[in-house]
Design an enzyme around this catalytic site. Structure first.
Site, PDB file in Angstrom:
ATOM      1  N   ASP A 152      10.331 -49.139 -11.265  1.00 54.83           N
ATOM      2  CA  ASP A 152       9.504 -50.291 -10.913  1.00 54.83           C
ATOM      3  C   ASP A 152       9.409 -50.554  -9.419  1.00 54.83           C
ATOM      4  O   ASP A 152      10.236 -50.115  -8.625  1.00 54.83           O
ATOM      5  CB  ASP A 152      10.089 -51.561 -11.550  1.00 54.83           C
ATOM      6  N   ASP A 209      20.291 -42.235  -7.822  1.00 58.10           N
ATOM      7  CA  ASP A 209      19.984 -42.203  -6.394  1.00 58.10           C
ATOM      8  C   ASP A 209      21.328 -42.104  -5.663  1.00 58.10           C
ATOM      9  O   ASP A 209      21.872 -41.006  -5.508  1.00 58.10           O
ATOM     10  CB  ASP A 209      19.192 -43.470  -6.044  1.00 58.10           C
ATOM     11  N   ARG A 253       6.432 -50.069 -14.286  1.00 57.00           N
ATOM     12  CA  ARG A 253       7.276 -49.270 -15.190  1.00 57.00           C
ATOM     13  C   ARG A 253       6.427 -48.615 -16.262  1.00 57.00           C
ATOM     14  O   ARG A 253       6.842 -47.659 -16.899  1.00 57.00           O
ATOM     15  CB  ARG A 253       8.308 -50.160 -15.895  1.00 57.00           C
ATOM     16  N   PHE A 275      10.539 -43.479  -2.296  1.00 54.53           N
ATOM     17  CA  PHE A 275      10.457 -44.551  -3.277  1.00 54.53           C
ATOM     18  C   PHE A 275       9.427 -44.183  -4.350  1.00 54.53           C
ATOM     19  O   PHE A 275       8.253 -43.969  -4.051  1.00 54.53           O
ATOM     20  CB  PHE A 275      10.108 -45.892  -2.630  1.00 54.53           C
ATOM     21  N   LYS A 325      17.696 -37.906  -7.834  1.00 54.71           N
ATOM     22  CA  LYS A 325      17.366 -37.929  -6.403  1.00 54.71           C
ATOM     23  C   LYS A 325      18.632 -37.508  -5.664  1.00 54.71           C
ATOM     24  O   LYS A 325      19.355 -38.340  -5.109  1.00 54.71           O
ATOM     25  CB  LYS A 325      17.014 -39.373  -6.045  1.00 54.71           C
ATOM     26  N   GLY A 360      14.964 -49.750 -16.623  1.00 53.18           N
ATOM     27  CA  GLY A 360      14.309 -48.490 -16.282  1.00 53.18           C
ATOM     28  C   GLY A 360      14.401 -47.394 -17.327  1.00 53.18           C
ATOM     29  O   GLY A 360      13.532 -46.525 -17.408  1.00 53.18           O
ATOM     30  N   ASP A 407      17.241 -43.643 -16.088  1.00 56.00           N
ATOM     31  CA  ASP A 407      15.960 -43.259 -15.485  1.00 56.00           C
ATOM     32  C   ASP A 407      16.184 -42.359 -14.271  1.00 56.00           C
ATOM     33  O   ASP A 407      15.617 -41.278 -14.174  1.00 56.00           O
ATOM     34  CB  ASP A 407      15.098 -44.479 -15.121  1.00 56.00           C
TER      35      ASP A 407
HETATM   36  P1  IMP Z   1      21.899 -45.802  -7.646  1.00 52.84           P
HETATM   37  O1  IMP Z   1      22.992 -46.766  -8.027  1.00 52.84           O
HETATM   38  O2  IMP Z   1      21.654 -45.820  -6.175  1.00 52.84           O
HETATM   39  O3  IMP Z   1      22.112 -44.427  -8.189  1.00 52.84           O
HETATM   40  O4  IMP Z   1      20.568 -46.386  -8.198  1.00 52.84           O
HETATM   41  C1  IMP Z   1      20.183 -46.270  -9.440  1.00 52.84           C
HETATM   42  C2  IMP Z   1      19.120 -47.294  -9.805  1.00 52.84           C
HETATM   43  O5  IMP Z   1      18.255 -47.631  -8.722  1.00 52.84           O
HETATM   44  C3  IMP Z   1      18.247 -46.668 -10.834  1.00 52.84           C
HETATM   45  O6  IMP Z   1      18.751 -46.895 -12.114  1.00 52.84           O
HETATM   46  C4  IMP Z   1      16.919 -47.349 -10.609  1.00 52.84           C
HETATM   47  O7  IMP Z   1      16.868 -48.519 -11.377  1.00 52.84           O
HETATM   48  C5  IMP Z   1      16.920 -47.683  -9.149  1.00 52.84           C
HETATM   49  N1  IMP Z   1      16.124 -46.704  -8.362  1.00 52.84           N
HETATM   50  C6  IMP Z   1      16.571 -45.637  -7.664  1.00 52.84           C
HETATM   51  N2  IMP Z   1      15.581 -44.977  -7.040  1.00 52.84           N
HETATM   52  C7  IMP Z   1      14.442 -45.639  -7.383  1.00 52.84           C
HETATM   53  C8  IMP Z   1      13.054 -45.440  -7.045  1.00 52.84           C
HETATM   54  O8  IMP Z   1      12.651 -44.502  -6.319  1.00 52.84           O
HETATM   55  N3  IMP Z   1      12.184 -46.331  -7.590  1.00 52.84           N
HETATM   56  C9  IMP Z   1      12.571 -47.364  -8.394  1.00 52.84           C
HETATM   57  N4  IMP Z   1      13.848 -47.579  -8.725  1.00 52.84           N
HETATM   58  C10 IMP Z   1      14.787 -46.732  -8.221  1.00 52.84           C
HETATM   59 MG    MG Z   2      18.011 -47.879 -13.645  1.00 53.72          MG
END
Ligand code: IMP
Ligand code: MG
Length: 196
Positions: A168, A112, A174, A161, A140, A52, A109
């Site tokens: 992606d 979350d 992407r 999302f 986010k 990403g 990228d």
């Molecule tokens: P986290 O570990 O929950 O912070 O997630 C991080 C990873 O989830 C990011 O690096 C993205 O690859 C993926 N991700 C989080 N939100 C989205 C989204 O809305 N669309 C696509 N990929 C996401």
């Molecule tokens: Mg990522």
């Protein structure tokens, strides 16, 4: 520009993204170059998480004009092709760079839940990194499940999302030059076919 059919709403344009990346690069250079001149090897080690971060990394590094930078990549899986994280992230491709005593800037990228970067931050300190900072283009914040914050972020984004600019759905989209909220109703029955 013609929008992809899975786009519900474009929330950040290519122009806005490019402008923000310039501002981020400026403020990061100020931090490392003007205020912290004790960088190991006078170089910041930019670590991108595949896949990403690729569009962001490419545009970000070309904006660095004063700072020497090295680029490295690691791969972490958490989504596995779905629209929600499956839980515990894991490193699927390690980097063979020696992180000990290095100043690492994670270029990401989106944050979350924060679990991915928490894992990587701990991993890097475990490998002896001297400093670890985080720059993410999208944040986010409502999705946060662990205590983790970015040192620099580009845009606050809604807890939806998203697709495009590195983000992606099933490893596609992407390449979209903007960021959009995906149409979750369409996604439910979506088949990849020739675009009209
Ligand atoms: P986290 O570990 O929950 O912070 O997630 C991080 C990873 O989830 C990011 O690096 C993205 O690859 C993926 N991700 C989080 N939100 C989205 C989204 O809305 N669309 C696509 N990929 C996401
Ligand atoms: Mg990522």
């Amino acid at each position: 520009m013609k929008k992809h059919p899975l786009v519900k709403k474009v929330i950040i344009s290519k122009k806005q993204i490019n402008k923000k990346i310039k501002e981020l690069a400026k403020s990061i250079e100020k931090y490392y170059y003007d205020e912290h001149q004790d960088l190991n090897q006078n170089t910041v080690l930019c670590l991108g998480l595949l896949k990403g971060s690729v569009p962001f990394m490419a545009k970000f590094i070309e904006q660095l004009t004063k700072l020497e930078c090295q680029t490295e990549y690691m791969s972490v899986a958490s989504f596995e092709g779905n629209i929600e994280a499956t839980g515990v992230p894991r490193i699927t491709a390690d980097s063979n760079v020696d992180f000990s005593d290095r100043d690492v800037l994670i270029v990401e990228d989106i944050i979350d839940s924060g679990r991915t970067l928490k894992l990587i931050k701990e991993y890097l300190f475990g490998k002896g990194a001297k400093s670890v900072k985080i720059c993410t283009i999208f944040d986010k914040k409502e999705g946060r499940k662990v205590d983790l914050h970015a040192d620099w972020y580009g845009f606050d984004v809604p807890h939806k999302f998203l697709i495009g600019f590195g983000l992606d759905y099933q490893e596609r989209l992407r390449n979209l030059p903007y960021v959009a909220i995906a149409d979750e109703d369409k996604i439910k029955n979506w088949q990849w076919k020739k675009l009209k």
